[in-house]
Every structure is written in structure tokens, then in C-alpha cells.
Design a protein around this motif. Structure first.
Motif, short mmCIF file in Angstrom:
data_model
loop_
_atom_site.label_atom_id
_atom_site.label_comp_id
_atom_site.label_asym_id
_atom_site.label_seq_id
_atom_site.Cartn_x
_atom_site.Cartn_y
_atom_site.Cartn_z
N LEU A 33 0.83 -1.20 0.00
CA LEU A 33 0.00 0.00 0.00
C LEU A 33 0.86 1.25 0.00
O LEU A 33 0.66 2.19 -0.78
N TYR A 34 1.90 1.24 0.86
CA TYR A 34 2.79 2.41 0.92
C TYR A 34 3.52 2.57 -0.42
O TYR A 34 3.67 3.69 -0.91
N LEU A 35 3.98 1.46 -0.99
CA LEU A 35 4.71 1.55 -2.27
C LEU A 35 3.83 2.23 -3.33
O LEU A 35 4.26 3.16 -4.01
N GLU A 36 2.57 1.76 -3.44
CA GLU A 36 1.67 2.34 -4.44
C GLU A 36 1.43 3.82 -4.19
O GLU A 36 1.46 4.64 -5.11
N ARG A 37 1.15 4.16 -2.93
CA ARG A 37 0.87 5.56 -2.58
C ARG A 37 2.10 6.44 -2.89
O ARG A 37 1.97 7.53 -3.44
N LEU A 89 4.12 11.25 7.06
CA LEU A 89 4.09 11.49 8.52
C LEU A 89 3.93 10.16 9.27
O LEU A 89 4.54 9.96 10.32
N GLU A 90 3.13 9.24 8.72
CA GLU A 90 2.97 7.91 9.35
C GLU A 90 4.31 7.17 9.36
O GLU A 90 4.72 6.58 10.36
N LEU A 91 5.00 7.23 8.23
CA LEU A 91 6.28 6.51 8.12
C LEU A 91 7.36 7.16 8.97
O LEU A 91 8.21 6.49 9.55
N LYS A 92 7.30 8.48 9.07
CA LYS A 92 8.26 9.21 9.93
C LYS A 92 8.07 8.75 11.38
O LYS A 92 9.04 8.47 12.09
N LYS A 93 6.81 8.64 11.81
CA LYS A 93 6.50 8.22 13.20
C LYS A 93 7.07 6.82 13.45
O LYS A 93 7.70 6.57 14.48
#
Ligand SMILES: O=C(O)CCC(=O)C(=O)O
Length: 200
Positions: A33-37, A89-93
Motif C-alpha cells: 500500500l505504501y509503495l503504491e501511494r 508522517l505515518e512513516l516518519k512516526k
């Protein structure tokens, strides 16, 4: 059996720095999901560098995001940070929680396939300060990542998996170079996020 091999916080470097590979820090569905986004939503641009006085435009794409409109200079060109997206921001957290460090910016790299890589360098720009901590999240094609000591020329390599985290800290940037070698075998894209702390 070596009981110490299971230590997930083990240092990959033999001396002069600390690199910890945490492996996959999310499940496959989340990583997909992150890759696609990231592929679709990030404002990707071809990177520019001035090498031996010549302007080079790379096939690899880059993007720069941060807390405020930081100006960041590397390879003799200056970039301005865009405001964080929800996913970043989610990945930074996540990177902050695992590494125990707070970050104020992120450099993203998109390698379309294995023909694209990054040559040996260290992230030792003045704006990062000394003994900086960098958290690197990888998505997409698994790629080899290598370190080379600046004096001894010793090398250390690790495979960076889809949805994985690598943290470089302490004296790593002063003593070690790192690179993403090209590989003809890789036909899928890879996205890398390096969370950083700008101090100047
Ligand atoms: O793509 C990577 O894993 C590394 C990128 C890198 O070396 C950097 O951003 O300094």
C-alpha cells in the motif's frame, strides 16, 4: 548455534560507526500500500547534480519533504522541502519510534529498475551536523546496499527488503561511504526514504 545472531539491534559495521538493519518493520500488505501511494502521490522529479562542473540529470527520481521549507544542498545543487504528506508522517512516526530519534526532513529516491543506483558517497553535509542519525525505509524491489570504509576500504553489504528499516548513526557518515549498486537482474521499481535531521 550462535545465540547472538538473533540480536536485531546488532551493528553491521565492525568499527567506526553503527548501522542497524531491523528487517521488515511492517507486513507485506502495508508495504504494498505504501509503495503504491508513494509511487503515485509523491512529486517525483529527476535529480540534478553538478559533477566536475557538468550538470548531470539522473534517471533516478527524487523528492524532498520536511517540517518547513528547508533548503538542502548536496552534489552542488539546492533543493527546497515540500510539506509532509499523510503517508510520510505515518512513516516518519514509525522510523522515529524504532530508531528513538526525531526527524525533520526526508529525501526520497525512486529507482525505476536495477539499471538505476547510487554511487559511493556519505551523507556528511554540514546541514546534518556530526554523528547524524539517518533512518532508511525501503519499498519495492529488494536491493543490495553496500558500505566501504574510507581508509581501510573494508566493505559490508546488506539486502534491503520490501518494507524494511535500516538505521545509520554515530560516526558512520564520517568513516564510511555507502552505495546502491546497479543490478541487471532487477526489473521492478524501488522507493527509498531517508529520514534526516537538518540542524542548520
Ligand atoms: O536508496 C538507498 O537505499 C540509499 C539512498 C542514499 O544513499 C541516500 O539517500 O543517501
Amino acid at each position: 548455534m550462535d545465540l547472538f545472531n538473533d540480536d536485531i539491534t546488532a551493528n553491521l559495521l565492525p568499527y567506526d560507526g553503527t548501522v542497524v538493519y531491523y528487517g521488515k518493520v511492517m507486513n507485506h500488505a502495508q508495504a504494498q500500500l505504501y509503495l503504491e501511494r508513494l509511487l503515485n502521490d509523491i512529486e517525483w522529479k529527476n535529480d540534478e547534480a553538478i559533477i566536475f562542473g557538468k550538470l548531470i540529470i539522473t534517471k533516478r527520481k527524487v523528492a524532498w519533504y520536511g517540517d518547513s521549507d528547508y533548503l538542502y544542498t548536496y552534489s552542488n545543487t539546492t533543493k527546497q522541502a515540500l510539506p509532509w504528506t499523510k503517508e510520510l508522517l505515518e512513516l516518519k512516526k514509525l522510523a522515529e519510534e524504532i530508531s528513538g530519534t526525531s526527524f525533520n526532513s526526508c529525501l526520497l529516491n525512486l529507482y525505476h529498475d536495477g539499471n538505476e543506483g547510487m554511487a559511493y558517497h556519505s551523507d556528511d553535509e554540514k546541514s546534518l551536523g556530526k554523528n547524524t542519525t539517518i533512518a532508511s525505509l525501503s519499498f519495492g524491489a529488494e536491493r543490495k546496499f553496500s558500505f566501504k570504509h574510507k581508509q581501510t576500504k573494508d566493505t559490508v553489504s546488506v539486502q534491503l527488503e520490501h518494507g524494511s528499516l535500516l538505521v545509520m548513526k554515530d560516526e558512520t557518515q564520517s568513516h564510511w561511504l555507502h552505495r546502491l549498486p546497479p543490478s541487471k537482474k532487477i526489473i521492478r521499481p524501488r522507493v527509498n526514504l531517508t529520514f534526516r535531521t537538518i540542524v542548520l
